[in-house]
Enzyme design. Structure first.
Site, mmCIF file in Angstrom:
data_model
loop_
_atom_site.group_PDB
_atom_site.id
_atom_site.type_symbol
_atom_site.label_atom_id
_atom_site.label_comp_id
_atom_site.label_asym_id
_atom_site.label_seq_id
_atom_site.Cartn_x
_atom_site.Cartn_y
_atom_site.Cartn_z
ATOM 1 C CB THR A 3 -38.077 -56.115 77.221
ATOM 2 O OG1 THR A 3 -38.754 -56.500 75.638
ATOM 3 C CG2 THR A 3 -36.765 -57.018 77.347
ATOM 4 C CG HIS A 4 -40.946 -52.775 76.660
ATOM 5 N ND1 HIS A 4 -40.358 -51.504 76.510
ATOM 6 C CD2 HIS A 4 -39.740 -53.138 75.616
ATOM 7 C CE1 HIS A 4 -39.393 -51.181 75.840
ATOM 8 N NE2 HIS A 4 -38.940 -52.330 75.247
ATOM 9 C CB SER A 10 -58.995 -57.958 102.297
ATOM 10 O OG SER A 10 -60.055 -57.095 102.030
ATOM 11 C CE LYS A 52 -56.818 -58.389 97.055
ATOM 12 N NZ LYS A 52 -57.233 -57.075 97.228
ATOM 13 C CG ASN A 86 -54.008 -58.172 99.983
ATOM 14 O OD1 ASN A 86 -54.335 -58.417 98.980
ATOM 15 N ND2 ASN A 86 -54.828 -57.473 100.918
ATOM 16 C CD GLU A 144 -49.039 -54.687 98.236
ATOM 17 O OE1 GLU A 144 -49.629 -53.816 97.480
ATOM 18 O OE2 GLU A 144 -49.135 -55.428 99.038
#
Ligand code: ARG
Length: 451
Positions: A152-153, A274, A280, A282, A287
């Site tokens: 949580t949070h 990348s 990388k 990704n 996204e």
């Protein structure tokens, strides 16, 4: 189509401004089905001979094939799909084609078409939703007992399992599917026969038309039927919420795939590199889903904003209902497909999950529950454990290494047993809680439900 009253041609600019054929061509199979049902009702009312009906039906089927194969030439002078098809039919078969529009307006035609389009899109989305649920379920099954922190949070909270976490999304998708089904039920009403807004002096058998098109019934107020776009707004809302669920799933996966979490890895096929940083990998698909969800919500807001100031019944503003609808359907369709494929190929790093779940602070609440069992009120127990956590922090040690008896005499020598993760999960047996038995039970339930 309206040359009788006009002395001038429509300006080129207005044609470009007002055309919708560049996107509403997507309605063609529904427009053709609607026209055939309408023509059959005209024949049954004695307005068309059997031969004229046959010409219309054959002509429309030919046009359908031409559109399917890409041969058909759409023209923006004819504005939209309805007029493009009707003009082509009249060109093909002559006078019988010119009779088709009797007792019909583009106003009831367009809502018939979009209802049919929404209906078939819903069926497809429902199936894709099940596909994604299955992908999540099979990962949940493979990793039912792999313990991870629940957050949580975005702070470590209490232990759960990968299975339990993934099944949370199966639940969300199930509600989305129920909402789709509900939307389907409400929109499956035939508006054809409402005419421009006030029906027609020529009465066709509306129930027969509705039956032929697979509608559950006919609309009962011609003005409402023409002005109503609730069914599109509702579907755009359902899609926005579905997208929001996919977006939250994406965010979880993005975190899981980071070096900081390391709980999961997506396949090379579902990630990108990348051009600059060679190391990388990704999670672009996640996204993009998160990003595209903004568009889905935007499409809902676009339509509601279009509707809110409109007097009854049809206003040309309503033509603006289609691009948001098509965009949302096409976007969420691809999102469901990509996510199902990507999740099926995802790998869970059980070792990293175990490490993270090994944090004894995850069991601080269980320690307070231990004190409650010794008769201490929860608020007090919470404070005592809070002090233990602070002491552990101060002495740079972990909660399970601390001598708890120095914090409170309420702790017995058995307090250390609380830190056994397996026992901790085993005790979470209430319905909905993540004991391994519960999670396995849920997996069985979903398997039966989705098969
Ligand atoms: N293309 C139009 C639309 O989508 C069809 C209805 C046109 N009706 C009219 N009265 N101009 O809204």
């Amino acid at each position: 189509m309206w040359k009788g009253r006009f002395a001038q041609q429509t300006a080129d600019l207005l044609q470009r401004y007002g055309e919708s054929i560049s996107y509403d061509w997507r309605l063609y199979p529904h427009d053709i089905a609607g026209s055939i049902a309408h023509a059959r009702a005209q024949m049954n009312a004695g307005l068309l001979s059997e031969d004229e009906f046959a010409q219309i039906e054959t002509g429309l089927r030919e046009i359908e094939k031409e559109i399917e194969s890409g041969e058909f030439e759409f023209s923006i002078e004819l504005e939209d799909i309805h007029m493009n098809i009707e003009a082509a039919l009249t060109r093909k078969i002559g006078p019988a084609g010119a009779k088709l529009h009797t007792a019909r307006s583009r106003n009831d035609q367009v809502v018939t078409d979009t209802r049919l389009y929404c209906r078939s899109s819903i069926d497809h989305l429902f199936m894709l939703g099940t596909g994604l649920q299955r992908a999540l379920l099979s990962q949940a099954e493979n990793h039912a007992a792999v313990v991870v922190p629940g957050y949580t949070h975005l702070q470590r909270g209490q232990p759960v399992t990968i299975g339990h976490h993934l099944l949370a999304y199966v639940e969300m998708l199930e509600r989305d599917k129920l909402r789709l089904r509900d939307c389907h039920r409400r929109l499956n009403i035939c508006p054809l026969g409402s005419g421009a807004l006030a029906g027609s002096t020529i009465n066709l058998d509306r129930h027969a038309i509705a039956r032929e098109l697979g509608f559950e019934g006919v609309s009962t107020n011609s003005m409402d039927a023409i002005a109503d776009r609730d069914y599109i707004a509702e579907l755009l809302f359902v899609i926005s919420l579905l997208g929001t669920h996919l977006s939250r799933l994406s965010e979880d996966l993005i975190l899981w795939c980071s070096a900081e979490f390391g709980f999961a890895a997506l396949s090379d096929a579902h990630t990108t590199g990348s051009s600059l940083m060679p190391q990388k990998k990704n999670p672009d698909a996640c996204e993009l889903t998160r990003g595209k969800t903004g568009r889905l919500v935007g499409n809902l807001v676009t339509l509601l904003t279009t509707l809110k100031g409109l007097p009854l019944t049809y206003n040309r503003d309503l033509q603006e209902d289609k691009e948001p609808l098509f965009d949302s359907i096409e976007t969420v369709t691809l999102a469901l497909e990509v996510n199902a494929e990507m999740i099926a190929a995802m790998e869970i790093n059980e070792e990293r999950c175990r490490q993270a779940a090994g944090d004894p602070a995850l069991l601080a609440t269980d320690l307070a529950d231990y004190l409650v069992r010794k008769g201490i009120p929860f608020r007090e127990a919470h404070e005592i454990v809070g002090k233990a956590v602070a002491a552990a922090e101060k002495h740079n040690t972990s909660l399970n290494r601390l001598d708890l008896t120095t914090i409170s005499e309420a702790f017995g020598t058995d307090a250390g047993e609380v830190f056994d993760l397996e026992t901790a999960l085993r005790s979470r047996t209430n319905p909905g809680a993540p004991s391994i038995e519960n999670v396995r039970g849920e997996i069985d339930r979903w398997q039966a439900h989705l098969s």
